[in-house]
Design an enzyme around this catalytic site. Structure first.
Site, mmCIF file in Angstrom:
data_model
loop_
_atom_site.group_PDB
_atom_site.id
_atom_site.type_symbol
_atom_site.label_atom_id
_atom_site.label_comp_id
_atom_site.label_asym_id
_atom_site.label_seq_id
_atom_site.Cartn_x
_atom_site.Cartn_y
_atom_site.Cartn_z
ATOM 1 N N CYS A 17 0.802 -1.121 -0.127
ATOM 2 C CA CYS A 17 0.106 -0.011 -0.073
ATOM 3 C C CYS A 17 0.833 1.245 -0.082
ATOM 4 C CB CYS A 17 -0.992 -0.111 1.210
ATOM 5 S SG CYS A 17 -0.059 -0.099 2.944
ATOM 6 N N HIS A 50 -1.739 6.946 13.461
ATOM 7 C CA HIS A 50 -0.453 7.135 13.881
ATOM 8 C C HIS A 50 0.204 8.437 13.163
ATOM 9 C CE1 HIS A 50 -0.791 4.499 10.040
ATOM 10 N NE2 HIS A 50 0.195 4.965 9.745
#
Length: 694
Positions: free
Chosen positions: A19, A610
């Site tokens: 990804c 994150h």
């Protein structure tokens, strides 16, 4: 699909998952494919290409023995090593949500040709799936831009430094003495700029047609940059020409690959036949067909401008600014620049003054845009923006090319508007420039007449470009999210952010009474107890949980937030209790910026927001549950009930926290683990479950 019959060779499949942002989806897709293969009695090996590099890499023997290959990726994956194998290429979301279907489909997939990526295999995202994937054209353009950026930055900065430290203003421009050390530095920078255009073209072509397209793409880009090859000696086609040659080369190679040739010719097709044919066809096409209009444009624009010398100075300045900003080194830009430079010899320095004010607006405006709305840009773009600011100070307009190439529909109009404003103001004020160069450096070194108005023109044009660029990007994002969809980071952040670097994080600027404040530092933790000895096993230490990054202080049994934004703020406030968060507001802004790059909602009721930011002084991991679930934009539409927040300082953003994220993503694919995590009664019980992550 049923398991292989007894006595029959077990089906062997390979997969590659990847990804473009983060790594969580990479590992989730890998785990789902492995689980599906085990359930179906199939051997499956998966290579993951995450932010920490390729892991579980497929060997030549793996490929030889494989019956098929699944590529579940949202970025380019080299397929040349899978020549002769059945290859199914889809988006990473398909690997997460439909692994069984992919295993079924790969058995009837087309065979990968010897040419590499592209070949006969289906293109990325061919299986549909999520509908959120970028087009092949967009990926190709971004591939070219990403490879071009280092050449722009290195070349531009070296040229700027050499001019600043070794250059002298003369009627011919800034000249560096031949015996000067700085001339060597300048030549190195020029080499970087010379390679910039071919690199952009070559890697656009490579992303479309793989390695056979690299040579025609680069040579096509070189031809586009050298106008003398097609009758335009003073102005090549610039970066726009490179984009054209890159796409032409890529799709030309794909077309040639489809031509049926005798079997004995196939081995030399990708290394000899395709590159030679594609390069020759593209080169001749550009020189004899595409290049002619470029030469015509250059000639006629020059004639047209020559007839405007009596026109209003404001109108002429606006037109010159528009032209300077349009293609940054192409025929339109060069026409305006050479028109102004040519009039210096006739003692008319005002036209060059208009050009000089417009020249730095593009890089300065794009650099400023990355500072005032950081969330709109990737980390690489923000770094390029800083370099663009430096280049703009020295009149190197090419510093804005990476932004224009990546977002032409937003950046080019904004550049042109800012350039027109700067040129018009300079024309109105009668600003003069005695040397054929632009940017603040010409004023600092005494070549400009009307210095205050010159700087005012540059400043206003820069601000106009920056604000317009961000506004157009915002409009595009709203259209992408859909009419009426709320901006992802609009509530309450602007009210909390006095620092200029963070202004604009929130689109709406709505104030809220739930502003983040840092809780008082937590009480000191007691000293660890002495070991109990071999006969009396000790309870696992708290430091065993995710390398000690997650502690009882960073666990919350139940979130009160009911939106993604509020959940991130609530978890950031919880992490602040560790004393490791220096700036809670900046931490929230960094987490929001990461969400804008792509959702961290992984599906299966999981979210892992994150951030890499110096708002924290050490790595921290937080965990919280939500009984009702929080809408996170997950790929499978589920609300997030298990939420982990991972934060790490920029300086510590190496492999360790990425490996923890990978371990976490893999473990969360275990439904039993998720059930135990949801069923844990309190913080201590939650920590016990999380200790299972190894």
């Amino acid at each position: 699909m049923t398991s292989p019959a007894s006595g029959q060779r077990k089906l062997k499949l390979l997969a590659v998952t990847a990804c473009p942002t983060g790594i969580a989806h990479t590992y989730m897709a890998a785990e789902k494919l492995v689980q599906a293969a085990e359930a179906l009695g199939i051997d499956m090996k998966v290579e993951t290409q995450g932010s920490i590099g390729a892991e579980n890499v497929l060997s030549d023997n793996d490929v030889i023995d494989a019956d098929g290959v699944i590529i579940a990726a949202d970025k380019d994956v080299d397929r040349s090593r899978f020549a002769g194998k059945k290859v199914l290429a889809v988006g990473v979301a398909e690997g997460i949500h439909h692994p069984e279907r992919l295993i079924e489909q790969v058995q009837n997939a087309p065979v990968q040709g010897a040419g590499g990526g592209g070949g006969d295999a289906a293109p990325l995202s061919s299986a549909g799936g999520s509908g959120k994937e970028r087009s092949v054209a967009y990926k190709a353009l971004m591939n070219g831009v990403s490879y071009m950026i280092p050449f722009v930055v290195v070349g531009g900065l070296l040229i700027a430094i050499s001019l600043a430290l070794g250059g002298h203003a003369t009627p011919e421009g800034y000249i560096i003495p031949k015996d000067s050390f700085w001339l060597d530095v300048n030549n190195i920078g020029v080499a970087g700029f010379t390679l910039m255009i071919p690199i952009l073209s070559g890697y656009i072509a490579y992303a479309i047609g793989d390695r056979p397209a690299l040579v025609p793409g680069m040579i096509g880009g070189w031809i586009a940059a050298h106008g003398e090859l097609y009758g335009s000696p003073k102005a090549g086609a610039g970066f726009i020409g490179a984009i054209v040659t890159g796409f032409l080369a890529g799709y030309l190679v794909l077309w040639i690959k489809k031509v049926k040739v005798p079997k004995f010719v196939r081995p030399i097709m990708p290394i000899i036949v395709i590159p030679i044919v594609a390069t020759s066809v593209l080169g001749l096409l550009f020189i004899n067909v595409i290049g002619k209009p470029i030469s015509w444009v250059f000639t006629h624009l020059t004639d047209w401008l020559s007839g405007m010398t009596g026109t209003s100075a404001i109108l002429l300045g606006a037109i010159l600014g528009l032209m300077i900003a349009f293609d940054m080194g192409g025929p339109v830009n060069k026409t305006a620049f050479l028109f102004g430079a040519g009039l210096i010899a006739t003692d008319n320095q005002t036209v060059m003054g208009m050009c000089a004010a417009a020249i730095p607006v593009m890089p300065l405006g794009q650099g400023l845009a990355t500072l005032i709305r950081r969330r709109l840009y990737s980390e690489q773009e923000r770094e390029t923006g800083m370099a663009a600011l430096f280049m703009g100070m020295f009149g190197i307009s090419e510093g804005a090319i990476p932004f224009a190439a990546a977002r032409p529909a937003q950046v080019i109009p904004a550049n042109m508007l800012g350039g027109a404003v700067a040129g018009a103001i300079a024309g109105l004020a009668g600003v003069e420039d005695a040397v054929p160069h632009g940017g603040p450096i010409v004023a600092v070194l005494g070549a400009v007449g009307g210095v205050p108005m010159f700087f005012l023109a540059v400043a206003i044009g820069t601000v106009v470009t920056a604000i317009t660029t961000n506004a157009l990007i915002d409009v595009k994002e709203r259209k992408t999210r859909g009419a009426g969809a709320p901006a992802p980071v609009s509530v309450g952040v602007d009210a909390l952010v006095p620092e200029p670097a963070l202004v604009g994080v929130g689109a709406g600027g709505v104030r809220t009474e739930t502003a983040l404040t840092s809780p008082p530092p937590a009480a000191e933790q007691p000293e660890p107890a002495e070991p109990a000895g071999p006969a009396e096993p000790a309870r696992p230490a708290e430091d065993d949980v995710l390398s000690g990054y997650l502690t009882v202080q960073t666990v919350k049994v139940q979130l009160s937030a009911d939106s993604k934004e509020d959940a991130i703020r609530e978890m950031a406030a919880m992490l602040s209790g560790t004393g490791k968060v220096a700036d809670p507001v900046a931490l929230v802004a960094a987490a929001f910026a990461r969400e804008d790059q792509g959702t961290t909602g992984l599906g299966e009721e999981i979210a892992i927001p994150h951030a890499k930011t110096d708002a924290v002084t050490a790595p921290i991991v937080g965990f919280a549950r939500s009984a009702e679930g929080v809408e996170w934009g997950s790929l499978d539409g589920t609300k997030a009930k298990l939420i982990f927040m991972i934060t790490v300082p920029e300086a510590a953003a190496g492999d360790e926290h990425l490996r923890i994220l990978a371990l976490l993503s893999r473990k969360l694919m275990d439904s039993g683990f998720r059930e135990r995590l949801m069923g844990a009664s309190d913080e201590a019980a939650i920590l016990d479950v999380l200790r299972e992550i190894q």
